[in-house]
Design a protein around this motif. Structure first.
Motif, PDB file in Angstrom:
ATOM      1  N   ARG A 225      42.512 -27.696  29.272  1.00 54.54           N
ATOM      2  CA  ARG A 225      41.144 -28.163  28.980  1.00 54.54           C
ATOM      3  C   ARG A 225      40.119 -27.189  29.568  1.00 54.54           C
ATOM      4  N   THR A 263      33.899 -34.194  23.971  1.00 54.27           N
ATOM      5  CA  THR A 263      34.370 -34.064  25.359  1.00 54.27           C
ATOM      6  C   THR A 263      34.996 -32.681  25.587  1.00 54.27           C
ATOM      7  N   LEU A 266      32.201 -30.416  26.147  1.00 56.68           N
ATOM      8  CA  LEU A 266      31.709 -30.620  27.514  1.00 56.68           C
ATOM      9  C   LEU A 266      32.587 -29.870  28.517  1.00 56.68           C
ATOM     10  N   TRP A 269      30.943 -26.824  29.866  1.00 56.98           N
ATOM     11  CA  TRP A 269      30.020 -27.008  30.993  1.00 56.98           C
ATOM     12  C   TRP A 269      30.814 -27.284  32.274  1.00 56.98           C
ATOM     13  N   GLU A 270      31.880 -28.071  32.124  1.00 53.08           N
ATOM     14  CA  GLU A 270      32.696 -28.383  33.305  1.00 53.08           C
ATOM     15  C   GLU A 270      33.359 -27.120  33.847  1.00 53.08           C
ATOM     16  N   PHE A 273      30.502 -25.448  35.824  1.00 52.21           N
ATOM     17  CA  PHE A 273      29.803 -26.145  36.914  1.00 52.21           C
ATOM     18  C   PHE A 273      30.585 -27.256  37.599  1.00 52.21           C
ATOM     19  N   ALA A 274      31.607 -27.757  36.988  1.00 52.11           N
ATOM     20  CA  ALA A 274      32.223 -28.959  37.559  1.00 52.11           C
ATOM     21  C   ALA A 274      33.739 -28.868  37.562  1.00 52.11           C
ATOM     22  N   ARG A 281      35.041 -24.350  42.154  1.00 52.79           N
ATOM     23  CA  ARG A 281      33.659 -24.764  41.896  1.00 52.79           C
ATOM     24  C   ARG A 281      32.698 -24.031  42.856  1.00 52.79           C
ATOM     25  N   ARG A 285      29.719 -21.315  42.020  1.00 52.49           N
ATOM     26  CA  ARG A 285      28.323 -21.464  42.473  1.00 52.49           C
ATOM     27  C   ARG A 285      27.852 -20.170  43.130  1.00 52.49           C
ATOM     28  N   LYS A 308      25.299 -28.233  27.319  1.00 52.86           N
ATOM     29  CA  LYS A 308      25.193 -29.580  27.898  1.00 52.86           C
ATOM     30  C   LYS A 308      23.876 -30.243  27.491  1.00 52.86           C
TER      31      LYS A 308
END
Lengths: 320, 294
Positions: A225, A263, A266, A269-270, A273-274, A281, A285, A308
């Motif tokens: 994923r 999803t 998404l 974006w994950e 950032f996530a 992570r 950053r 996002k």
């Protein structure tokens, strides 16, 4: 295949004919003289070779009886780079970035296996001719591919002579196929179905369908994923980089509107950032803060935010 | 500053997307955490231990909603169908695929000040009757999950009947309230089965009555008439009396202290038609109806 130019012999207007075969179109099936698939040995010397690639592998278009327009593409994985460079890149791939080896034989094996895997799932790639031997080249060091004179996404989408509506319709037709591959990769936890070097340079319109190439390196992670998210960012970044802001915005809108599983979008974006892994992570950053290029318009972080924002706007619970 | 700018690593709440499929539109609901991990865990503990409810983490909410959708359907309650099995490409461990119901929220309909009183009474009456029937099933089967954890008119979709498929949501005025679909949605949280049902039913009734005050900017007269319509539609006066007694005349000092604190908070926030104001309105209605009956 590493080259951006190797397959652009005959420009084609995409988005016209409906898909016909696996992956959306008929396979090119050139045959050596004699029985189909019969062993054939070519002599490298004396062949009329047209170079198709820049740095890296040697990729030549060569005459080939029965091939499309009488040609085939010979790709030699023992390329122009030094052994030291291959070894250095291999170390980086294996120890740091979770990719497969850069060594020539390993790239050959991964590319052949990936093409077989992609085709098995109905995604069209360049046809291979493992029955063709080339005298003077090492085993597992080369492959003869079909000459596929389609049109790269990179050229097609920025071609102003193709009406915008037609280009957008082609994109809308491609997006569900893109999603199907992502979905299959996640379901089967198969990182080889993710395009490691995926961008608009490595998808081609050919006979109304889509053709993919360049599979020498694969990811090894089973967190597929996350790899899907990475690939989505890579493709969308390349649309911004090659097509400009206006078309980037349109393609992004169309992507969010027509990609079935939001999803998975998404996941892009994950990825940025996530990440589930707190260490990764944190590293990302830092990456954003420390590297000025990540503040750019088409950095993966900017593209992830764009995506996002659109997904939020499309959500019935957080409509903008 | 948006939530995304403040904390880019957070989704901060669910997302629901409409997805067009060859079989028609469906909803893909993604369950996501709300707030920081500390908030999420704090809420989880409070919900489970103090509230006697199911978990509030995304994974728990997804599991609860899937379970409740099946359970409510089994008991004849109208909820969106869970189509996850039919759409494996859209369903995963973080999502459910739900039936798309082309309708309007009951709260939106009731917020319309121009809605004629008879129509208004019919809609509220139907809502109350459905809740009453479900509460009766909950008592009969001693099933706490049939009590809606945050019931109210804002979680009911009113849609044309299945026989009138293709009708625009705006045309629902053409149908009698009895013909319409009243589908309850948002079943992510539930009470757990260990608790006595009476307080849970009282809480849902209080929530339903209070939700009437949140439809537009109602005046006292409109609210009183809405509450009266609710009482008529609900039918089971014993349950309604039990609900008002639970909040307004509870014998337990502990509960009285809790409600006193709640009432104080409500007044401090300056809510014009808070829970207790609405319960008093319900109570007045029941008392007046009783005296009129006598």
């Amino acid at each position: 295949m590493p080259s951006d130019t190797e397959t652009t012999g005959r420009p084609e207007r995409g988005g016209v004919a409906p898909p016909q075969g696996p992956g959306g179109g008929p396979r090119v099936a050139p045959r050596a003289p004699g029985a189909p698939g019969a062993p054939l040995t070519l002599q490298l010397e004396g062949l009329e070779k047209t170079p198709l690639a820049g740095e890296g592998n040697y990729v030549w278009r060569i005459p080939f009886a029965g091939g499309t327009d009488g040609f085939a593409v010979l790709k030699v994985y023992y390329g122009s780079r030094s052994s030291w460079l291959y070894a250095k890149k291999t170390l980086g791939n294996l120890l740091l970035t979770g990719r497969t080896s850069q060594m020539p034989r390993a790239r050959f094996r991964h590319e052949v296996a990936s093409i077989r895997l992609w085709e098995q799932h109905g995604f069209r790639c360049f046809g291979m001719h493992p029955e063709v031997r080339v005298a003077g080249l090492p085993d597992e060091g080369y492959m003869l591919y079909d000459w596929t004179p389609g049109r790269h996404f990179r050229e097609y989408f920025k071609d102003g002579s193709v009406p915008l509506d037609e280009r957008l319709a082609t994109w809308r037709r491609w997006v569900p196929e893109w999603h199907r591959r992502h979905m299959t990769a996640v379901r089967e936890r198969e990182p080889r179905l993710i395009h490691e070097n995926g961008d608009v340079k490595h998808v081609m319109l050919w006979q109304g369908g889509f053709t993919y190439f360049d599979f020498e390196i694969c990811f090894r992670s089973r967190n597929v994923r996350d790899l899907v998210g990475r690939e989505i960012l890579a493709y969308m970044r390349s649309t911004g980089k090659f097509f400009g802001d206006e078309l980037y915005e349109r393609l992004m809108d169309e992507l969010v509107a027509h990609y079935p599983d939001r999803t998975l979008l998404l996941a892009a974006w994950e990825h940025a950032f996530a990440n589930d892994n707190l260490l990764i992570r944190f590293a990302r950053r830092l990456d954003v803060v420390l590297k000025p290029r990540h503040q750019g318009r088409y950095s993966k972080y900017s593209v992830a935010r764009d995506l996002k924002r659109r997904l939020d706007a499309a959500s019935l619970t957080r409509g903008g | 500053m948006s939530a995304a700018d403040r904390g880019p690593s957070r989704l901060d709440g669910n997302r629901i997307w409409r997805v067009e499929t060859p079989h028609g539109p469906v909803l893909q609901k993604l369950y996501a955490e709300r707030g920081s991990w500390l908030h999420a865990w704090g809420r989880e503990l409070a919900s489970r231990l103090r509230g006697g409810k199911t978990g509030t983490r995304a994974v728990s909410r997804r599991a609860t909603e899937a379970r409740l959708l099946a359970l409510w359907r089994e008991h004849g309650c109208d909820v969106p169908a869970d189509l996850s099995a039919r759409h494996p490409a859209l369903a995963n461990e973080r999502t459910l695929v739900l039936e798309f119901i082309a309708g309007r929220r009951l709260s939106e309909l009731l917020a319309d000040a121009a809605l004629p009183r008879p129509r208004r009474d019919a809609l509220i009456g139907r809502f109350a009757a459905d809740a009453s029937a479900r509460h009766a099933r909950a008592r009969e089967f001693r099933e706490a999950a049939l009590v809606q954890e945050h019931g109210g008119v804002q979680h009911v979709l009113v849609a044309p009947p299945a026989s009138a498929r293709g009708t625009e949501p705006a045309d629902i005025v053409a149908f009698a309230a009895g013909e319409l679909r009243f589908a309850t949605f948002d079943l992510e949280n539930a009470f757990t089965a260990r608790r006595s049902l009476a307080p849970l039913l009282a809480k849902e009734i209080a929530g339903c009555v209070r939700s009437l005050a949140r439809c537009g900017r109602p005046d006292e007269a409109r609210l009183a008439a809405d509450v009266a319509a609710f009482v008529r539609g609900y039918g089971d006066r014993t349950m309604l009396v039990a609900a008002t007694d639970f909040f307004l005349r509870n014998a337990s000092p502990a509960w009285r202290a809790v409600w006193a604190l709640d009432r104080w908070r409500e007044e401090r926030r300056g809510r014009e038609h808070g829970k207790f104001v609405m319960l008093e309105m319900l109570d007045d209605n029941l008392v007046h109806a009783d005296s009129a009956h006598a």
